[in-house]
Design an enzyme around this catalytic site. Structure first.
Site, PDB file in Angstrom:
ATOM      1  CG  ASP A  30      -2.352  -0.504   1.055  1.00 48.60           C
ATOM      2  OD1 ASP A  30      -1.728  -1.887   0.419  1.00 48.60           O
ATOM      3  OD2 ASP A  30      -3.170  -0.541   1.906  1.00 48.60           O
TER       4      ASP A  30
ATOM      5  CG  PHE B  97       5.051   0.582  -3.215  1.00 48.11           C
ATOM      6  CD1 PHE B  97       6.456   1.280  -3.196  1.00 48.11           C
ATOM      7  CD2 PHE B  97       5.766  -0.200  -2.276  1.00 48.11           C
ATOM      8  CE1 PHE B  97       7.910   0.925  -2.540  1.00 48.11           C
ATOM      9  CE2 PHE B  97       6.547   0.161  -1.812  1.00 48.11           C
ATOM     10  CZ  PHE B  97       7.474   0.046  -1.679  1.00 48.11           C
TER      11      PHE B  97
ATOM     12  CD1 TRP C 217      -9.322   4.436  -5.978  1.00 44.56           C
ATOM     13  CD2 TRP C 217      -7.410   3.978  -4.954  1.00 44.56           C
ATOM     14  NE1 TRP C 217      -8.568   5.266  -4.741  1.00 44.56           N
ATOM     15  CE2 TRP C 217      -7.589   5.455  -5.183  1.00 44.56           C
ATOM     16  CE3 TRP C 217      -5.662   4.556  -5.718  1.00 44.56           C
ATOM     17  CZ2 TRP C 217      -6.856   6.634  -5.312  1.00 44.56           C
ATOM     18  CZ3 TRP C 217      -4.651   5.493  -4.608  1.00 44.56           C
ATOM     19  CH2 TRP C 217      -6.159   6.723  -4.616  1.00 44.56           C
ATOM     20  CG  ASP C 218      -8.914  -2.547  -5.693  1.00 39.64           C
ATOM     21  OD1 ASP C 218      -9.053  -1.114  -5.247  1.00 39.64           O
ATOM     22  OD2 ASP C 218      -9.125  -3.129  -4.428  1.00 39.64           O
TER      23      ASP C 218
ATOM     24  CE1 TYR D 293      -7.747   0.400   3.352  1.00 39.31           C
ATOM     25  CE2 TYR D 293      -9.774   0.457   2.424  1.00 39.31           C
ATOM     26  CZ  TYR D 293      -8.694  -0.277   2.895  1.00 39.31           C
ATOM     27  OH  TYR D 293      -8.795  -1.418   3.075  1.00 39.31           O
TER      28      TYR D 293
HETATM   29  N1  LIG Z   1      -8.434 -12.807  11.996  1.00 37.38           N
HETATM   30  C1  LIG Z   1      -9.554 -11.468  12.452  1.00 37.38           C
HETATM   31  N2  LIG Z   1     -11.099 -11.507  12.968  1.00 37.38           N
HETATM   32  C2  LIG Z   1     -11.951 -10.646  12.695  1.00 37.38           C
HETATM   33  N3  LIG Z   1     -11.500  -9.139  12.388  1.00 37.38           N
HETATM   34  C3  LIG Z   1     -10.207  -9.123  12.124  1.00 37.38           C
HETATM   35  C4  LIG Z   1      -9.093 -10.357  12.006  1.00 37.38           C
HETATM   36  N4  LIG Z   1      -7.924  -9.557  11.313  1.00 37.38           N
HETATM   37  C5  LIG Z   1      -8.276  -8.683  11.261  1.00 37.38           C
HETATM   38  N5  LIG Z   1      -9.577  -8.643  11.593  1.00 37.38           N
HETATM   39  C6  LIG Z   1      -9.908  -6.831  11.512  1.00 37.38           C
HETATM   40  O1  LIG Z   1     -10.278  -6.515  10.020  1.00 37.38           O
HETATM   41  C7  LIG Z   1      -9.656  -5.353   9.893  1.00 37.38           C
HETATM   42  C8  LIG Z   1      -8.645  -4.897   8.897  1.00 37.38           C
HETATM   43  O2  LIG Z   1      -7.724  -5.433   8.994  1.00 37.38           O
HETATM   44  P1  LIG Z   1      -5.764  -5.199   8.250  1.00 37.38           P
HETATM   45  O3  LIG Z   1      -6.339  -4.254   9.062  1.00 37.38           O
HETATM   46  O4  LIG Z   1      -5.228  -6.441   9.615  1.00 37.38           O
HETATM   47  O5  LIG Z   1      -6.291  -5.888   7.120  1.00 37.38           O
HETATM   48  P2  LIG Z   1      -5.589  -5.938   5.938  1.00 37.38           P
HETATM   49  O6  LIG Z   1      -5.507  -7.081   4.905  1.00 37.38           O
HETATM   50  O7  LIG Z   1      -4.078  -5.427   5.492  1.00 37.38           O
HETATM   51  O8  LIG Z   1      -6.225  -4.640   5.692  1.00 37.38           O
HETATM   52  P3  LIG Z   1      -6.111  -3.395   4.102  1.00 37.38           P
HETATM   53  O9  LIG Z   1      -4.135  -3.742   2.961  1.00 37.38           O
HETATM   54  O10 LIG Z   1      -7.923  -3.811   2.829  1.00 37.38           O
HETATM   55  O11 LIG Z   1      -5.880  -2.486   4.295  1.00 37.38           O
HETATM   56  C9  LIG Z   1      -9.857  -4.042  10.373  1.00 37.38           C
HETATM   57  O12 LIG Z   1     -10.325  -3.795  11.424  1.00 37.38           O
HETATM   58  C10 LIG Z   1      -8.491  -5.792  12.073  1.00 37.38           C
HETATM   59  O13 LIG Z   1      -9.445  -5.166  13.248  1.00 37.38           O
HETATM   60  N1  LIG Z   2      -3.759   3.527   0.353  1.00 39.41           N
HETATM   61  C1  LIG Z   2      -4.343   4.161  -0.550  1.00 39.41           C
HETATM   62  O1  LIG Z   2      -3.978   5.234  -1.018  1.00 39.41           O
HETATM   63  C2  LIG Z   2      -5.450   3.680  -0.624  1.00 39.41           C
HETATM   64  C3  LIG Z   2      -6.465   4.682  -1.441  1.00 39.41           C
HETATM   65  C4  LIG Z   2      -7.492   3.904  -1.968  1.00 39.41           C
HETATM   66  C5  LIG Z   2      -8.051   3.156  -1.647  1.00 39.41           C
HETATM   67  N2  LIG Z   2      -7.180   1.637  -0.927  1.00 39.41           N
HETATM   68  C6  LIG Z   2      -7.378   0.557  -0.924  1.00 39.41           C
HETATM   69  O2  LIG Z   2      -6.582  -0.789  -0.344  1.00 39.41           O
HETATM   70  C7  LIG Z   2      -6.985  -1.466  -0.849  1.00 39.41           C
HETATM   71  C8  LIG Z   2      -5.446  -2.423  -0.971  1.00 39.41           C
HETATM   72  O3  LIG Z   2      -5.053  -2.156   0.661  1.00 39.41           O
HETATM   73  C9  LIG Z   2      -7.818  -1.802  -2.122  1.00 39.41           C
HETATM   74  O4  LIG Z   2      -8.265  -2.053  -2.609  1.00 39.41           O
HETATM   75  C10 LIG Z   2      -7.765   0.042  -2.354  1.00 39.41           C
HETATM   76  O5  LIG Z   2      -8.971  -0.243  -2.908  1.00 39.41           O
HETATM   77  C11 LIG Z   2      -6.360   1.638  -0.709  1.00 39.41           C
END
Ligand SMILES: Nc1ncnc2c1ncn2[C@@H]1O[C@H](COP(=O)(O)OP(=O)(O)OP(=O)(O)O)[C@@H](O)[C@H]1O
Ligand SMILES: NC(=O)c1ccc[n+]([C@@H]2O[C@H](CO)[C@@H](O)[C@H]2O)c1
Length: 202
Positions: A35, A37, A54-55, A143
Site C-alpha cells: 500500500d 506504493f 485503485w485495485d 483509506y
Molecule cells: N482474524 C480476524 N478476525 C476479525 N477481525 C479481524 C481479523 N483480522 C483483522 N481483523 C479486523 O479487520 C480489519 C482489517 O484488518 P487489517 O487492516 O489487518 O486487514 P488488511 O488485510 O491489512 O486490510 P487492507 O490491506 O485492505 O487495508 C481491522 O478492523 C482488523 O481489526
Molecule cells: N492506501 C491508499 O492510498 C488507498 C487509497 C484508496 C484505496 N485504497 C484501497 O486499499 C486496498 C488495498 O489495501 C485496495 O482495495 C484499495 O481500494 C488504498
C-alpha cells in the site's frame, strides 16, 4: 540466511494485523507494505464505470516496490537500520553474509500478481474472506481516499475475483489461510509454520 515471507490476501483479510504480530516476534524482521506504493490519486485512472481504478496493478509503482525488496536482499542490515528495526547482536556481527537470520515480510493485496515478485518468496501465505465479511469490514475503514458509494461492489470485489483467478493460474505455491479464524489462531498457524521452516533450514 535470508528469508522472504509473502502475506497476501483480500482487502481487510487481516494482512496488516498478522504482519504486525509477526514483526514483533520474528528475529531481525523487516516489512515492505504494498500500500505504500500506491500512486497519487490524480495518477489513478478513472474507469468507464466512473470509479478510480485503485485495485489494479497499474495503480501501484511496482518497479519501486521491487527496488525496495532488492535493497533488502542486497543488504538486510543496512535496510533494517534505515527502517528503525533493531537487530539481534548476532545479526549485526554476521553482517549481510549468510550466517545470521534475516527475514522480510512482503504484505499486500496484489503481491502474487506481479511476475518479477513471484519468485522472491520463500513462503506464500494468502488470507481469504467470504464476500459478506469482507464488505462489512471494508465499510468500517477509511483509506487516504475514502471509498465512494458503490466502490466495493462495482470495483473492489470484481477486481479481487479477477486477480485471485490470475494468481491461482500463475503461482502454485500459495498457502491459504481462513480469515474468519481468530487473530490469535491465524498468527499461531503462521508463526509455528515459519518457525518449523527456519529450524529445518538452520
Ligand atoms: N482474524 C480476524 N478476525 C476479525 N477481525 C479481524 C481479523 N483480522 C483483522 N481483523 C479486523 O479487520 C480489519 C482489517 O484488518 P487489517 O487492516 O489487518 O486487514 P488488511 O488485510 O491489512 O486490510 P487492507 O490491506 O485492505 O487495508 C481491522 O478492523 C482488523 O481489526
Ligand atoms: N492506501 C491508499 O492510498 C488507498 C487509497 C484508496 C484505496 N485504497 C484501497 O486499499 C486496498 C488495498 O489495501 C485496495 O482495495 C484499495 O481500494 C488504498
Amino acid at each position: 540466511m535470508k528469508f522472504i515471507i509473502g502475506i497476501g490476501g483480500v482487502t481487510n483479510g487481516g494482512k496488516t494485523t498478522l504482519t504486525n504480530r509477526l514483526l514483533r516476534t520474528l528475529p531481525n524482521c523487516c516489512v515492505v507494505h504494498q500500500d505504500d506504493f500506491f500512486k497519487k490519486p490524480d495518477q489513478i485512472e478513472v474507469g468507464e464505470d466512473g470509479f478510480r481504478q485503485w485495485d489494479v496493478i497499474s495503480a501501484l509503482d511496482m518497479e519501486a516496490m521491487v527496488g525496495t525488496v532488492k535493497g533488502w536482499q542486497e543488504n538486510p542490515v543496512k535496510f533494517a537500520r534505515s527502517h528503525g528495526v533493531s537487530l539481534s547482536p548476532e545479526a549485526v556481527e554476521f553482517g549481510s553474509d549468510q550466517k545470521g537470520i534475516h527475514i522480510l515480510i512482503v504484505e499486500g493485496f496484489l503481491i502474487y500478481n506481479y511476475k518479477p515478485l513471484i519468485d522472491v518468496y520463500d513462503r506464500c501465505f494468502y488470507i481469504s474472506l467470504p464476500y459478506e465479511e469482507c464488505k462489512t469490514r471494508r465499510s468500517t475503514r477509511t483509506y487516504t481516499v475514502p471509498d465512494p458509494p458503490g466502490l466495493f461492489d462495482g470495483h473492489v470485489w470484481p477486481m479481487y475475483l479477477k486477480h485471485r483467478k490470475q494468481m491461482e493460474s500463475q503461482c502454485d505455491r500459495i498457502e491459504y489461510l481462513d480469515g474468519m479464524m481468530s487473530k490469535d489462531d491465524i498468527y499461531s498457524v503462521v508463526f509455528e509454520s515459519i518457525q518449523n521452516t527456519l529450524l529445518n533450514n538452520s
